[in-house]
Design an enzyme around this catalytic site. Sequence first.
Site, PDB file in Angstrom:
ATOM      1  N   LYS A 204      11.931   5.554  -9.703  1.00 17.85           N
ATOM      2  CA  LYS A 204      10.956   5.320 -10.771  1.00 17.85           C
ATOM      3  C   LYS A 204      11.611   5.326 -12.153  1.00 17.85           C
ATOM      4  O   LYS A 204      12.741   5.785 -12.340  1.00 17.85           O
ATOM      5  CB  LYS A 204       9.827   6.340 -10.691  1.00 17.85           C
ATOM      6  CG  LYS A 204       8.871   6.054  -9.529  1.00 17.85           C
ATOM      7  CD  LYS A 204       7.675   6.968  -9.525  1.00 17.85           C
ATOM      8  CE  LYS A 204       6.690   6.549  -8.420  1.00 17.85           C
ATOM      9  NZ  LYS A 204       5.542   7.461  -8.311  1.00 17.85           N
ATOM     10  N   ARG A 238       8.140  10.939  -0.654  1.00 20.03           N
ATOM     11  CA  ARG A 238       7.924   9.496  -0.479  1.00 20.03           C
ATOM     12  C   ARG A 238       9.095   8.746  -1.108  1.00 20.03           C
ATOM     13  O   ARG A 238       9.330   8.842  -2.313  1.00 20.03           O
ATOM     14  CB  ARG A 238       6.597   9.088  -1.131  1.00 20.03           C
ATOM     15  CG  ARG A 238       6.212   7.634  -0.955  1.00 20.03           C
ATOM     16  CD  ARG A 238       4.866   7.358  -1.618  1.00 20.03           C
ATOM     17  NE  ARG A 238       4.441   5.984  -1.417  1.00 20.03           N
ATOM     18  CZ  ARG A 238       4.767   4.968  -2.204  1.00 20.03           C
ATOM     19  NH1 ARG A 238       5.532   5.165  -3.277  1.00 20.03           N
ATOM     20  NH2 ARG A 238       4.332   3.738  -1.949  1.00 20.03           N
TER      21      ARG A 238
END
Length: 260
Positions: A204, A238
């Site tokens: 991210k 995740r």
Amino acid sequence: MGILNVTPDSFSDGGNYTAVDSAILQAKRMIDDGASIIDIGGESTRPGAAEVAIEDELQRTIPVIEAIKARFDTVISIDTSKARVMAEAISAGADLINDVRALQEEGCLEVVAKSKVPVCLMHMQGQPRTMQTQPQYNDVVNDIMQFFTQRIETCERAGIARDRIILDPGFGFGKTLEQNYDLLANLAKFKRLNLPILSGTSRKSMIGNLLNRVVSQRLAGSLTTAILAVEAGASIIRVHDVQETVDSIKILQYMHQQQA
């Protein structure tokens, strides 16, 4: 939890697994590498992402769920915020609902309540298209804690038992760089709610912006944040890079055993 985006526009792997055959091969790779959950998403929720029509999302995800379920003994998660997609995914074999909007869209509470599958409630300030436009909190950790408390109560009133709920603080979803790392530093505080925590920081912008790294250069940062999340008590990590993350966590767990 291995990420399988069957979308043309996801920030990291968009367009790579839109064909069922390529999605099956990627699922097999992740399972072989140690993933115990495959999270299938048919709508990108990256910052600025446009909404996807229900029919398009169904066409992307349902054949992949059915194909993976027919071939592999693995837990399948459907990453969606649409009630109809949830319902059809459950019918196709999905074992878990992963909702970035925490069952706030019309009909979602009812669909999950009627099923027996667990659900992951994620916190997001705003919507994907605008969520990174000056997100503001009084206190990011306490504000999200209050959000979770309210959503848990709402779920229980709707008939979703507390022991079916997983919580995701939503790294990168309506948070500044500083707020993301404040969340990571205080992730253990969410254990007060006595529910499993899912952490999703893989590749991210909170990693890229801090380190000045493009998406393809964020593995080291992703592994570090994954380890920190496990140390803080996260139950599900995740990730895109399953093998490397599994290896890192195995070493961490081994060290904990040595110290016990």
